[in-house]
Design an enzyme around this catalytic site. Structure first.
Site, PDB file in Angstrom:
ATOM      1  N   THR A 175       1.540  -4.472   4.217  1.00 54.75           N
ATOM      2  CA  THR A 175       1.426  -4.825   5.628  1.00 54.75           C
ATOM      3  C   THR A 175       0.765  -6.184   5.854  1.00 54.75           C
ATOM      4  O   THR A 175       0.913  -6.763   6.928  1.00 54.75           O
ATOM      5  CB  THR A 175       0.616  -3.760   6.391  1.00 54.75           C
ATOM      6  OG1 THR A 175      -0.697  -3.677   5.820  1.00 54.75           O
ATOM      7  CG2 THR A 175       1.280  -2.400   6.340  1.00 54.75           C
ATOM      8  N   ASP A 176       0.048  -6.700   4.841  1.00 50.37           N
ATOM      9  CA  ASP A 176      -0.681  -7.961   5.065  1.00 50.37           C
ATOM     10  C   ASP A 176       0.249  -9.099   5.481  1.00 50.37           C
ATOM     11  O   ASP A 176      -0.159  -9.991   6.237  1.00 50.37           O
ATOM     12  CB  ASP A 176      -1.429  -8.387   3.784  1.00 50.37           C
ATOM     13  CG  ASP A 176      -2.618  -7.491   3.479  1.00 50.37           C
ATOM     14  OD1 ASP A 176      -2.960  -6.640   4.317  1.00 50.37           O
ATOM     15  OD2 ASP A 176      -3.201  -7.651   2.383  1.00 50.37           O
ATOM     16  N   SER A 206       1.356  -7.376  -1.096  1.00 51.88           N
ATOM     17  CA  SER A 206       2.086  -8.387  -0.327  1.00 51.88           C
ATOM     18  C   SER A 206       1.418  -9.762  -0.276  1.00 51.88           C
ATOM     19  O   SER A 206       2.113 -10.755  -0.042  1.00 51.88           O
ATOM     20  CB  SER A 206       2.433  -7.881   1.071  1.00 51.88           C
ATOM     21  OG  SER A 206       1.328  -7.908   1.921  1.00 51.88           O
ATOM     22  N   THR A 228       0.819  -1.218   0.000  1.00 50.43           N
ATOM     23  CA  THR A 228       0.000   0.000   0.000  1.00 50.43           C
ATOM     24  C   THR A 228       0.846   1.258   0.000  1.00 50.43           C
ATOM     25  O   THR A 228       0.474   2.271  -0.598  1.00 50.43           O
ATOM     26  CB  THR A 228      -0.933  -0.032   1.231  1.00 50.43           C
ATOM     27  OG1 THR A 228      -1.832  -1.130   1.076  1.00 50.43           O
ATOM     28  CG2 THR A 228      -1.739   1.240   1.374  1.00 50.43           C
TER      29      THR A 228
HETATM   30  N1  ASP Z   1      -3.001  -5.310   0.870  1.00 46.44           N
HETATM   31  C1  ASP Z   1      -1.869  -4.454   1.109  1.00 46.44           C
HETATM   32  C2  ASP Z   1      -0.601  -5.266   0.964  1.00 46.44           C
HETATM   33  O1  ASP Z   1      -0.276  -5.985   1.877  1.00 46.44           O
HETATM   34  C3  ASP Z   1      -1.982  -3.867   2.469  1.00 46.44           C
HETATM   35  C4  ASP Z   1      -0.875  -2.944   2.853  1.00 46.44           C
HETATM   36  O2  ASP Z   1       0.168  -2.810   2.256  1.00 46.44           O
HETATM   37  O3  ASP Z   1      -1.085  -2.299   3.913  1.00 46.44           O
HETATM   38  O4  ASP Z   1       0.057  -5.146  -0.048  1.00 46.44           O
END
Ligand code: ASP
Length: 329
Positions: free
Chosen positions: A91-92, A59, A14
């Site tokens: 973050t995932d 991710s 993200t």
């Molecule tokens: N769906 C996103 C990812 O993990 C969430 C994020 O980056 O916060 O790429």
């Protein structure tokens, strides 16, 4: 005095995402490490940065093989004189990537992983603050010898404890068992607790084999457990109830499974250790350990799956797998 040399590796997430022209109308990875670094001028006073973008992925599409590649790049950069590394990603899966890097990057140099909960274009985007905080931790002598660290929302978390605990908030990252090791305040990393490094695993080993992760719900009869070896899984982690318990009828199924592939006993509870010596009923942890399951200690199912997979990749037998889990008991 020369600034510390940091390697920035962006994998996507993200923090790199902006709205796309695609039919979906959502955000998707676009920015690379160089653009992210250029967007935070204060980074230039923190470190001498080399920015690379090995991946531009959300991710959930990162693999263990991708992270092994990242660990290799970091090890090579440390041998070439870099003082620390900052990995940027979605973050995932940060809690998994951080633990892989913890296991595969030996030595004292800081490895910091960060991301953002809000897209690069969103009001109140948290990416720039997280990047700067991560760089300040990566450049800090106090961050040495702590293994991989996740830095988000000014909190500094140890890889082995950190968990994504909310789907939306910038404060999503928690270490429920022990709390954060420290914070970045007034631009300075402050550590309030230190942990000893646990042993690393060899980076040059075979390809990672598939490890199943199975959560045990109420009334489950264990039928999917029976199919795991035929599906090609080379190991399994069971997220059992509470301190490590299943229905009495599932215990013999787990024993049969553990006779074929290594099976690690973790908990579906958010935090706390798997027990070894308290409950004596069929399907309790004493029974399951006697039937050949290896307790994960305080490692979550996600992290136990990585440790089991990387230990098996390095050719470990059951005794060595048990040893690999011992520091986490
Ligand atoms: N769906 C996103 C990812 O993990 C969430 C994020 O980056 O916060 O790429």
């Amino acid at each position: 005095m020369a600034l510390p040399r940091l390697l920035f590796l962006s994998l996507g997430g993200t923090i790199t995402m902006v709205p796309t022209d695609s039919a979906s109308g959502g955000i998707a990875p676009k920015l690379g490490a160089a653009e992210l670094v250029a967007s935070v001028p204060a980074l230039a006073q923190t470190a001498s940065i080399e920015a690379r973008s090995p991946f531009k992925l959300p991710s959930p599409s990162l693999t263990i093989a991708n992270l092994i590649e990242v660990a290799r790049t970091i090890n090579e950069s440390f041998a070439a004189g870099f003082d620390g590394a900052v990995v940027i990603q979605g973050t995932d899966t940060i809690e998994e990537s951080a633990f892989i890097l913890d296991l595969l990057v030996p030595g004292d140099k800081p490895v910091v992983i960060t991301g953002a909960m809000r897209g690069a274009d969103a009001p109140g985007a948290d990416g720039p603050a997280n990047l700067l905080a991560a760089a300040r931790v990566g450049a800090s002598a106090d961050a040495r010898a702590l293994g991989a660290l996740a830095v988000l929302n000014y909190d500094i978390h140890a890889a082995r404890f950190v968990q994504k605990s909310h789907t939306a908030l910038p404060s999503a990252f928690l270490s429920p068992l022990v709390g954060a090791l420290g914070v970045v305040a007034e631009g300075r990393p402050r550590f309030y607790a230190r942990i000893a490094r646990n042993p690393c695993l060899p980076i040059d080993a075979g390809p990672p084999g598939p490890i199943a992760l199975v959560k045990v719900p109420m009334g489950d009869d264990g039928r999917q457990l029976k199919s795991l070896p035929d599906l090609g899984f080379v190991g399994a982690v069971i997220e059992a109830m509470g301190a490590g318990h299943v229905h009495a009828d599932v215990a013999p199924i787990l024993a049969e499974l553990a006779a074929k592939i290594p099976v690690v006993l973790a908990s579906r509870s958010m935090t706390g250790p798997v027990f070894e010596a308290t409950y004596g009923y069929p399907g309790g942890e004493i029974d399951l350990i006697n039937r050949g399951l290896i307790p994960s200690g305080y490692l979550s199912g996600l992290k136990a799956r990585l440790l089991l997979g990387l230990a098996l990749r390095a050719g470990s037998d059951r005794a060595r797998i048990r040893e690999a889990f011992r520091p986490y008991q």
